[in-house]
Design an enzyme around this catalytic site. Structure first.
Site, mmCIF file in Angstrom:
data_model
loop_
_atom_site.group_PDB
_atom_site.id
_atom_site.type_symbol
_atom_site.label_atom_id
_atom_site.label_comp_id
_atom_site.label_asym_id
_atom_site.label_seq_id
_atom_site.Cartn_x
_atom_site.Cartn_y
_atom_site.Cartn_z
ATOM 1 N N GLN A 1 0.852 -1.192 0.000
ATOM 2 C CA GLN A 1 0.000 0.000 0.000
ATOM 3 C C GLN A 1 0.889 1.244 0.000
ATOM 4 O O GLN A 1 1.586 1.507 0.973
ATOM 5 C CB GLN A 1 -0.912 -0.024 1.238
ATOM 6 C CG GLN A 1 -1.820 1.166 1.398
ATOM 7 C CD GLN A 1 -2.522 1.160 2.745
ATOM 8 O OE1 GLN A 1 -1.997 0.608 3.725
ATOM 9 N NE2 GLN A 1 -3.695 1.753 2.829
ATOM 10 N N SER B 1 4.459 -1.655 4.468
ATOM 11 C CA SER B 1 4.621 -3.072 4.792
ATOM 12 C C SER B 1 4.668 -3.893 3.514
ATOM 13 O O SER B 1 3.939 -3.615 2.556
ATOM 14 C CB SER B 1 3.457 -3.563 5.660
ATOM 15 O OG SER B 1 3.363 -2.805 6.840
ATOM 16 N N GLU C 1 -9.236 -1.654 5.598
ATOM 17 C CA GLU C 1 -7.995 -1.846 6.340
ATOM 18 C C GLU C 1 -8.266 -1.888 7.844
ATOM 19 O O GLU C 1 -7.740 -2.745 8.560
ATOM 20 C CB GLU C 1 -7.014 -0.716 6.022
ATOM 21 C CG GLU C 1 -5.713 -0.787 6.815
ATOM 22 C CD GLU C 1 -4.793 0.388 6.535
ATOM 23 O OE1 GLU C 1 -3.566 0.214 6.666
ATOM 24 O OE2 GLU C 1 -5.283 1.480 6.185
#
Length: 393
Positions: free
Chosen positions: A112, A147, A230
Site C-alpha cells: 500500500q 509493509s 484496512e
C-alpha cells in the site's frame, strides 16, 4: 439459490477432484478459486458464487477438516483486506480478472503506497505527483511505512494529479507495478530490530492509464473503501477465545503461580474481559459486513485493538519481572509477516507500540468516531477550500 448443503457438496467435489495430499498447493488454490470457493460472496468467475459472506465458514470448515492448504492470509493481508475489495468495487472487468485470482492464491503480493513523510495523519495532503503523458502517467514522489514492499509485485497507490484544486479533490488512485524501473524500496529498521516496513521512492515511474482505479480526481473516495476495509482487517480479525495478545499472558499466569500478585490479578481480569468483549464485538462487525461495505465502526475496533495490545503487552512484561526485560533476537531481517505470538514478551511489547500508528493513528480515528459515528461537531478546518498548491508546507 446456493445454501450451506450445496456449498458442502461443492467443497467435497473440489476435494475429490484435487486431493490435498496429492495436489500441488498452488494448483489446489487455483482450483478452489475457479470453483467459486475462495470468497463465496464475490461474483461468479471472480472466486465466488455471489452468496452471502456468512456462508464462507461452511466452505472453510470442510476444507480444514480435509487438511487442505490455505493461502497464507497473514502474508497477503494487504491484498486480501485492502486491495481486493477496492478492485472489486472500482475496477474494470479486465482489472478484476487480471488481479484477483493471483492476489487470492498468493502468487502476487500487494503493498500500500499511501503514507508519505509529510502526509501521514493528514493523508489528503500527499505530494506524490502523477502527470499525464499520453496513455501513461509519470509518477514521482516518496512513500513511507510500506509493509511488504520488499516482497510485493503490486501496490495500490494514490497520487496527486491536480494541484490546483483542494487537497481531497486532486487525488487519483492507481495500481503500480513494484518491479517497474524507477521504483526503489529501502528498509526501515524498527525498534524491534526488524525492517518489516519500508520507504519507497518513485522516480519517473510510468503507470499505464489502464491501471487507474476510478475516475481521475476521484482517488480520495476510492481510497476510503481501502481505508475502511484496512481498519476492519486490523481490528476485526477472527479470533478464538484467548486468541491474540491475551493468550500468552493468560498462559503465563496459569503456569507460573510464583509470579502472581493481587494487583496484577486485578489488571489481568480487567484486560481479559475487555479482550473478550472486543473479540465478540469484532464478530458482530464481521456479521454486519454481510449486509454490505464496512462503515466507520471499523475505526472504533481498530482503536480498541491498539489500546488493548499495548496494555496487555505491558502487563505481560511486568508479570515476567526480570525475564520480561530479555529480548530473543535483535537480528536485522526483513520478515514477510508479523508474528506476535511466535516471539517473546519483549517483542510483543515493542511491536505493539506501532499498533496506534499503523492503519490510521489513534488520534485521527478518535476524530472519525466522534464525527462520523457519534455525530459530534467536526473540528474547524481552514484548508477545505484552498488549492493544494497554496497550502503551507
Amino acid at each position: 439459490m446456493t445454501d450451506a448443503e450445496e456449498l458442502r457438496r461443492r467443497a467435497r467435489e473440489l476435494l475429490a477432484a484435487h486431493p490435498p495430499a496429492d495436489t500441488d498447493r498452488l494448483d489446489f488454490l487455483r482450483a478452489r478459486f475457479d470453483a467459486g470457493l475462495a470468497w463465496v460472496h464475490y461474483p461468479q468467475g471472480l472466486g465466488g458464487l455471489g452468496v452471502p459472506r456468512s456462508l464462507q465458514g461452511v466452505v472453510d470448515a470442510e476444507l480444514q477438516a480435509a487438511d487442505a492448504p490455505d493461502n497464507d492470509p497473514r502474508r497477503i493481508g494487504i491484498g486480501l483486506g485492502m486491495a481486493a475489495p477496492t478492485i472489486l468495487k472500482y475496477g474494470t472487468e479486465e482489472q478484476k480478472r487480471r488481479y484477483l485470482r493471483p492476489l487470492w492464491t498468493g502468487e502476487e503480493v500487494w503493498c500500500q503506497l499511501f503514507s508519505e513523510p509529510g502526509a501521514g495523519s493528514d493523508l489528503a495532503a500527499l505530494g506524490t505527483r502523477a502527470v499525464r503523458a499520453g496513455e501513461d502517467w509519470t509518477v514521482n514522489g516518496q512513500k513511507v511505512w510500506t509493509s511488504s514492499a520488499h516482497i510485493a509485485r503490486w501496490a495500490i497507490l494514490i497520487a496527486r494529479t491536480d494541484p490546483d484544486v483542494p487537497k481531497h479533490a486532486g487525488i487519483t488512485y492507481f495500481i503500480c507495478d513494484m518491479t517497474d524501473p524507477g521504483v526503489e524500496v529501502r528498509p526501515l529498521r524498527q525498534i524491534t530490530g526488524e525492517a518489516e516496513f519500508n520507504e519507497v521512492f518513485l522516480t519517473d515511474v510510468r503507470v499505464p492509464d489502464d491501471r487507474r482505479l476510478g475516475e481521475v480526481g476521484d482517488g480520495w473516495r476510492v481510497a476510503q473503501t481501502t481505508l475502511m476495509n484496512e481498519r476492519v482487517s486490523i481490528g476485526g480479525m477472527a479470533l478464538p477465545r484467548e486468541g491474540g495478545m491475551i493468550g500468552p499472558v493468560s498462559k503465563t499466569w496459569r503456569e507460573r503461580p510464583e509470579l502472581r500478585t493481587h494487583e496484577l490479578h486485578q489488571r489481568l481480569l480487567k484486560l481479559w474481559v475487555e479482550a473478550e468483549v472486543s473479540r465478540l464485538t469484532a464478530e458482530r462487525l464481521r456479521q454486519q459486513l454481510v449486509a454490505g461495505q464496512p462503515g466507520y465502526e471499523g475505526s472504533g475496533m481498530k482503536l480498541a485493538f491498539a489500546r488493548l495490545n499495548q496494555e496487555i503487552s505491558g502487563l505481560e512484561v511486568e508479570l515476567r519481572g526480570e525475564e520480561g526485560l530479555l529480548y530473543d533476537d535483535w537480528t536485522m531481517r526483513r520478515p514477510e509477516l508479523v508474528d506476535f505470538i511466535g516471539r517473546d514478551a519483549g517483542y510483543r511489547y515493542l511491536r505493539s507500540k506501532g499498533n496506534s500508528i499503523e492503519g490510521g493513528t489513534s488520534e485521527i480515528l478518535l476524530n472519525i468516531v466522534a464525527e462520523r459515528v457519534l455525530g459530534l461537531p467536526a473540528e474547524p478546518r481552514t484548508d477545505k477550500d484552498v488549492a493544494w498548491k497554496d497550502l503551507a508546507r
